[in-house]
Write an enzyme that holds these catalytic residues in place. Structure first.
Site, PDB file in Angstrom:
ATOM      1  N   TYR A  65      52.650  53.864  19.622  1.00 26.00           N
ATOM      2  CA  TYR A  65      53.147  53.932  18.247  1.00 26.00           C
ATOM      3  C   TYR A  65      54.678  53.912  18.297  1.00 26.00           C
ATOM      4  CZ  TYR A  65      48.483  55.532  16.712  1.00 26.00           C
ATOM      5  OH  TYR A  65      47.153  55.641  16.436  1.00 26.00           O
ATOM      6  N   PHE A 213      41.410  55.262   9.471  1.00 21.51           N
ATOM      7  CA  PHE A 213      41.461  54.637   8.148  1.00 21.51           C
ATOM      8  C   PHE A 213      40.555  55.392   7.162  1.00 21.51           C
ATOM      9  CE2 PHE A 213      42.427  50.185  10.102  1.00 21.51           C
ATOM     10  CZ  PHE A 213      43.713  50.589  10.391  1.00 21.51           C
ATOM     11  N   PRO A 214      40.663  56.726   7.096  1.00 18.55           N
ATOM     12  CA  PRO A 214      39.791  57.496   6.193  1.00 18.55           C
ATOM     13  C   PRO A 214      40.038  57.196   4.724  1.00 18.55           C
ATOM     14  CG  PRO A 214      41.536  58.894   7.048  1.00 18.55           C
ATOM     15  CD  PRO A 214      41.613  57.600   7.817  1.00 18.55           C
ATOM     16  N   LEU A 215      41.212  56.629   4.433  1.00 17.84           N
ATOM     17  CA  LEU A 215      41.553  56.297   3.045  1.00 17.84           C
ATOM     18  C   LEU A 215      41.600  54.787   2.831  1.00 17.84           C
ATOM     19  CD1 LEU A 215      44.290  59.010   2.419  1.00 17.84           C
ATOM     20  CD2 LEU A 215      41.857  59.089   1.869  1.00 17.84           C
ATOM     21  N   GLY A 216      41.026  54.022   3.766  1.00 20.42           N
ATOM     22  CA  GLY A 216      40.925  52.582   3.597  1.00 20.42           C
ATOM     23  C   GLY A 216      41.810  51.765   4.493  1.00 20.42           C
ATOM     24  N   GLY A 217      42.853  52.355   5.059  1.00 21.47           N
ATOM     25  CA  GLY A 217      43.707  51.615   5.976  1.00 21.47           C
ATOM     26  C   GLY A 217      44.519  50.551   5.277  1.00 21.47           C
ATOM     27  N   PHE A 218      44.393  49.311   5.765  1.00 18.11           N
ATOM     28  CA  PHE A 218      45.178  48.205   5.217  1.00 18.11           C
ATOM     29  C   PHE A 218      44.756  47.860   3.791  1.00 18.11           C
ATOM     30  CE2 PHE A 218      45.028  47.262   9.892  1.00 18.11           C
ATOM     31  CZ  PHE A 218      46.338  47.647  10.144  1.00 18.11           C
ATOM     32  N   PRO A 220      43.606  50.034   0.763  1.00 17.35           N
ATOM     33  CA  PRO A 220      43.344  51.383   0.236  1.00 17.35           C
ATOM     34  C   PRO A 220      42.085  51.426  -0.627  1.00 17.35           C
ATOM     35  CG  PRO A 220      45.658  50.836   0.024  1.00 17.35           C
ATOM     36  CD  PRO A 220      44.971  49.579   0.468  1.00 17.35           C
ATOM     37  N   LEU A 221      41.374  52.536  -0.534  1.00 15.14           N
ATOM     38  CA  LEU A 221      40.134  52.701  -1.286  1.00 15.14           C
ATOM     39  C   LEU A 221      40.384  52.555  -2.779  1.00 15.14           C
ATOM     40  CD1 LEU A 221      38.605  55.816   0.523  1.00 15.14           C
ATOM     41  CD2 LEU A 221      37.834  53.442   0.719  1.00 15.14           C
TER      42      LEU A 221
END
Length: 294
Positions: A65, A213-218, A220-221
């Site tokens: 990273y 990606f719990p919130l959708g990653g690339f 978003p949810l």
């Protein structure tokens, strides 16, 4: 309509470590696209120190990273890591263009473990995940050669526990023939439920499942039902999405990342949010398959 629980009391055993079910993912501490330094290094340090003050006791990172950026910031903010456990991953590197080429030969994996140790200022890494799939999905094939290299480093005392990232159930079983696996880190969230069976399998085996990606990653949810539930609870859709994951299975540990102290506090609040059964059922339908977690 909700009940609360204490974050620091809600833990799960990962090997001989007792980790809070809400951790912190350090990927966003680097610059745009996880490359280069952050725009505000002081805020990055404040995020890490606030996470620990709020009761979070594990940080997820990787030396690629930045590269190297997040580990250097983690060391500055948290060393000597009293009560804080570091979970890192190996199996990739960054090129000069910001790409993510594989780096999975035993020699490369060994070097990455040493790079993590040196930049974090540690003698032993608490958990090292072998990342073997693509960005969003596992890749078929044997992982024995790579996992054996990490098991050798574990026997040498450089690594305490081993985990896997972006793998199939078959690859998990293969790795378990070589050394114990304490966690699996795969893509999983309210809308992406391909790993439902693996979530159940790891829970049965006492292995922590850590969705990235719990919130959708690339992407978003986005869901009208998710927004509706959030409005009814007086909270944010992202808080509801995190709370749903924590209720999906008792073995799920979350590592949402942020470069903002304010956003971090929102994520911690989500760990105390308890969704009633009727709302869980409504959210389950978003993924197309009913979830069966407790």
């Amino acid at each position: 309509m909700t009940t609360t629980s204490t974050l620091t009391a809600d833990t799960y055993p990962v090997g001989d470590l007792e980790l809070t079910r809400l951790g912190y993912g350090a990927m966003q501490l680097a610059g745009p696209h996880v490359f280069g330094p952050p725009a505000d290094r002081d805020e990055a340090i404040a995020v890490l120190r606030t996470a620990v003050e709020l009761g979070i006791n594990h940080v997820d990172t990787a030396d690629f990273y930045g590269p190297h950026v997040t580990n250097e910031i983690i060391r500055e903010a948290l060393a000597p890591y009293r009560g804080v456990h570091i979970v890192t991953k190996v199996g990739a590197r960054r090129d000069d263009q910001g790409g993510w080429p594989h780096a999975r030969s035993p020699k490369e994996l060994t070097q990455q473990v040493h790079d993590n140790l040196n930049r974090l200022g540690l003698d032993t890494l608490d958990v090292v995940n072998l990342r073997v799939g693509g960005i969003e999905a596992p890749e078929p094939g044997s992982i024995a050669h790579q996992f054996e290299a990490l098991a050798e480093l574990q026997r040498a005392g450089l690594v305490r526990h081993l985990g896997l990232s972006t793998v199939t159930a078959e690859q998990l079983a293969e790795a378990q023939q070589i050394a114990p696996v304490v966690c699996v880190q795969n893509l999983y969230n309210l809308a992406r439920r391909e790993d439902d069976d693996l979530v159940a399998l790891t829970a049965e085996q006492g292995i922590a499942y850590v969705p990235y990606f719990p919130l959708g990653g690339f992407t978003p949810l986005q869901s009208a039902e998710l927004s509706s539930v959030a409005d009814e609870l007086g909270t944010t859709p992202m808080s509801v999405a995190l709370a749903w994951l924590l209720q999906r299975s008792p073995s799920i540990l979350l590592i949402p990342g942020t470069s903002s102290v304010a956003h971090l506090r929102q994520n911690v609040a989500a760990a105390a949010l308890r969704l009633p059964p009727d709302m869980v059922a409504r959210l389950d339908a978003i993924g197309g398959q009913p979830a069966t977690g407790s």
